[in-house]
Design a protein around this motif. Structure first.
Motif, short mmCIF file in Angstrom:
data_model
loop_
_atom_site.label_atom_id
_atom_site.label_comp_id
_atom_site.label_asym_id
_atom_site.label_seq_id
_atom_site.Cartn_x
_atom_site.Cartn_y
_atom_site.Cartn_z
N GLU A 58 12.49 45.87 -29.26
CA GLU A 58 11.31 45.25 -28.67
C GLU A 58 10.22 46.27 -28.40
N GLU A 469 12.90 28.97 -24.79
CA GLU A 469 12.66 30.35 -25.23
C GLU A 469 11.21 30.74 -25.01
N GLN A 472 10.58 31.53 -21.31
CA GLN A 472 11.07 32.87 -20.97
C GLN A 472 10.13 33.94 -21.51
N PHE A 473 9.62 33.74 -22.71
CA PHE A 473 8.67 34.68 -23.30
C PHE A 473 7.40 34.76 -22.44
N ARG A 475 7.00 34.03 -19.25
CA ARG A 475 7.29 34.67 -17.97
C ARG A 475 7.37 36.19 -18.12
N THR A 476 8.06 36.64 -19.17
CA THR A 476 8.19 38.09 -19.38
C THR A 476 6.83 38.73 -19.62
N ARG A 477 6.01 38.09 -20.46
CA ARG A 477 4.69 38.65 -20.77
C ARG A 477 3.78 38.63 -19.54
N ARG A 479 4.63 38.72 -16.40
CA ARG A 479 5.10 39.75 -15.46
C ARG A 479 4.65 41.13 -15.93
N ARG A 480 4.78 41.40 -17.22
CA ARG A 480 4.36 42.68 -17.76
C ARG A 480 2.86 42.88 -17.57
N GLN A 481 2.08 41.82 -17.83
CA GLN A 481 0.64 41.92 -17.67
C GLN A 481 0.27 42.18 -16.21
N SER A 496 6.91 35.73 -12.86
CA SER A 496 8.26 35.57 -13.40
C SER A 496 8.77 34.14 -13.28
N GLU A 497 8.10 33.32 -12.47
CA GLU A 497 8.55 31.95 -12.26
C GLU A 497 7.57 30.93 -12.84
#
Length: 719
Positions: A58, A469, A472-473, A475-477, A479-481, A496-497
């Motif tokens: 990743e 899916e 989840q993608f 949420r991950t993005r 959170r990263r941003q 994240s939620e």
């Protein structure tokens, strides 16, 4: 005890040497797979590299060579001892060998001159994979998919482009939603790019620029990439391949000389002998002049050279808006193109006339599209509607045509490369029910007709899995941003939620060009808020897109959407994903239930993003523009508006927004949430099945490339 220890030590060293040798052999085998970009549409090959180190997979944007360059020796030793992994490597090698052994569609169909044909495809950008940032958007994605289908179908084709030091740009949003443009610099040693060792000298103005030719292998198709960032070149010449669509018009003009003139010189230098030349957009139009120069050097007259070039040239135009076609001052063109144009007997004005709608009109600049039109006998737009618009736009270039219908511009509607965009989860379902033969598939094969056999329960289960899916993608993005902007733990936790796995999800992802009207759905925020936060039929929206670095209006659209994501009425229901690339595109087109497209008709030449959701049971909600009028039949999606074009843009926006809200309130959301006793939305599934049955077969690059072969390549080759 001592001798035993010494013996153990010797054995240990010997085992270590054997393990190192075996590891090197495994690395070599994996590198062979990694350097052939066939892996970009081979899920089993991708899984091999993901298994080495999922985190690095990743972190490197899913780059096989990137993973191999970062893995530690101990991990490789473990893989060498893993019989299951070695069996998977062997299986991928066998699959790859079978791909190259297969008798292709073109080999089965082509006879005589058609079999001897070789096509040179020239384009300014190629999107083969997100780890190779040599693309900006739709044109590059289309080009990459074109090459993959050419490989699958066995069409003898070579491609030419430029090798950019940092490709396009990396996009970030600051806390206020303003776009930050970042330019990384890539090390080619870690990319699947081969140095051919071939140098060419490209005449650009008063000097020659030293250019190295590199190569990427995309299955059966090589891409030759020109690199001007060479020691000995002047700084302004090294800038020629610094970035994609970067810089002022002067740099862009010189880049197009490099692509067109340099592309022809490079093909000769590496020993390729094309018989057909496909100019994908006007950026490569100078290639025709270089070919004419070569013909005249061989003794042909200007007229005969022009006729030879026209007969064997295919030109595809992608831009339905006059302002979108590159135009240059004739003095500047003459300054940089004199070494190519002067041997043709041209001066600055006669050269400009080749690119003027009205030859002799000195107030008119040279247009790259007009130059391409005048030097190509086979011209097409990229959808039926775009073909019509192009005939109207360029009718004056063809004074011999007595009506717009006689203007010799046809259309070949774009498509997408199925295996590149098909999610693994959907692929597994289709392997069971459709049983597609990917290696031997031809453009006329239609496994999608068997989608009627997929049970409702399984199709709906697939949609739920893909939406999950995507959530989840997202949420991950998000959170990263948030963390990248320095957000506190509370904001990161909220990110994240975000989103809900069971809520109707609508996606909008494409270039943030203003004509695509990304913020249209926010025209009435209160009405939209009521739709999104409906007690029984909630909806969530996910956006992604990039504007040109100098397109402040497009960036303002992105900022507008960013502001709405932070509006209390939309928090948790609207998301904006930064750094729109192929990975983001795959996640959204596979995971969204509905794909929203609302450009100003007829400004969308074709569009391809909407062709991807139907592969996954997704449904289009779109203005009748680009490709959608050719597909929409009332059962496989929804049409926004009535297909009419108003002169008053404010009235057009108001009417389209009203129809969009009406469809969401009265049809889209109710149909999604209307369930039977088994908990299934039968009407929704029927519409998704109609979309799956019709769109993927008709709008694939297999069909598109076959159309090019039959309608343009074979005739251009004299077959």
């Amino acid at each position: 005890m001592t001798p035993k220890k010494r013996a153990t030590g010797r054995t240990s060293k010997k085992s270590a040497r054997q393990s190192a040798a075996a590891t090197n052999d495994l690395r070599t085998r994996l590198e062979v797979i990694a350097r052939d970009l066939l892996w970009t549409w081979t899920p089993s090959a991708q899984a091999l590299f993901a298994q080495i180190d999922p985190l690095q997979w990743e972190a490197t944007k899913q780059s096989p060579l990137g993973v191999l360059g970062r893995v530690n020796p101990e991990r490789f030793a473990a893989l060498e001892a893993d019989r299951g992994y070695l069996a998977r490597v062997k299986a991928v090698e066998a699959e790859r060998a079978a791909y190259y052994r297969a008798k292709t569609w073109h080999a089965r169909e082509a006879k005589g001159a058609r079999r001897r044909m070789q096509v040179a495809y020239l384009c300014s950008e190629y999107a083969v994979h997100e780890s190779l940032q040599q693309y900006s958007g739709g044109l590059g994605v289309l080009a990459g998919d074109h090459l993959k289908s050419a490989s699958d179908l066995g069409v003898p084709l070579v491609a030419v482009g430029l090798l950019y030091q940092h490709g396009y740009y990396i996009q970030e949003f600051d806390a206020k939603g303003a776009t930050r443009v970042l330019y990384p610099r890539y090390e080619f040693g870690g990319l699947p790019i081969e140095d051919t060792g071939v140098d060419i000298a490209v005449p650009i103005g008063r000097r020659k620029v030293n250019v190295r030719v590199w190569k990427q292998q995309v299955g059966r198709v090589p891409i030759y990439l020109l690199d001007a960032d060479r020691q000995g070149n002047r700084p302004e010449d090294r800038q020629l391949t610094e970035g994609l669509y970067k810089g002022e018009p002067d740099l862009r003009l010189r880049q197009q000389v490099l692509l067109g003139v340099g592309g022809i010189l490079a093909l000769e230098a590496v020993g390729e002998s094309p018989t057909v030349f496909h100019l994908n957009e006007g950026h490569a139009a100078f290639a025709s002049l270089e070919r004419m120069r070569t013909a005249m050097q061989g003794g042909e007259s200007f007229e005969r050279a022009l006729e030879q070039v026209k007969r064997s040239t295919v030109f595809t135009t992608h831009t339905p808006v006059p302002a979108g076609h590159d135009r240059y001052d004739p003095k500047d063109v003459w300054e940089y193109l004199r070494p190519t144009a002067a041997p043709l007997g041209l001066d600055a004005q006669s050269l400009a006339d080749m690119g003027r709608v009205e030859p002799g009109d000195r107030s008119e600049q040279l247009c790259m599209t007009v130059l391409a039109l005048r030097t190509a006998a086979h011209v097409n737009g990229v959808s039926a509607l775009h073909g019509r618009v192009s005939r109207e736009m360029w009718a004056r270039v063809y004074p011999q045509a007595t009506s717009v219908e006689e203007v010799p511009i046809g259309h070949i509607t774009n498509g997408v490369h199925t295996r590149t965009w098909l999610s693994p989860a959907a692929g597994d379902v289709y392997e069971r029910w459709l049983k597609p033969d990917w290696n031997a598939a031809g453009p006329d094969d239609d496994p999608w007709a068997r989608a009627a056999d997929i049970p409702d329960e399984e199709l709906w289960a697939l949609r739920r899995r893909l939406r999950s899916e995507l959530v989840q993608f997202v949420r991950t993005r998000l959170r990263r941003q948030a963390m990248g902007r320095g957000a506190d733990a509370v904001e990161a936790a909220i990110a994240s939620e975000a989103f809900d796995r069971d809520v109707l999800t609508i996606g909008f992802a494409r270039r943030f060009a203003t004509y695509k009207r990304a913020p249209l759905i926010f025209r009435d925020p209160e009405r939209l808020a009521a739709i999104l936060d409906h007690a029984k039929r909630p909806v969530q929206l996910v956006f992604a897109g990039k504007a040109h670095p100098r397109d402040k209006a497009g960036q303002a659209y992105a900022q507008t959407i960013h502001e709405f994501t932070r509006d209390a009425r939309f928090v948790g229901r609207v998301a904006l994903i930064e750094e729109y690339d192929m990975q983001v595109g795959r996640a959204l087109t596979s995971g969204c239930d509905v794909w929203l497209n609302n450009p100003i008709r007829p400004h969308e030449a074709s569009g391809t993003s909407g062709m991807k959701p139907p592969l996954h049971g997704g449904i289009n909600l779109s203005i009748l523009d680009g490709w959608w009028p050719e597909s929409y039949d009332g059962t496989n999606g929804w049409a926004i508006g009535d297909g009419k074009e108003r002169d008053d843009q404010e009235a057009q926006d108001a009417a389209d927004a009203e129809d969009l809200y009406r469809l969401l309130e009265k049809q889209v959301a109710p149909e999604f949430y209307r369930r039977d006793k088994d908990g299934l939305p039968r009407a929704w599934i029927a519409r998704a099945r109609a979309s799956l049955t019709k769109v993927p077969r008709q709008f694939s690059t297999h069909r598109m490339v076959a159309d090019y072969v039959r309608q343009a390549y074979w005739p251009a080759a004299g077959g």
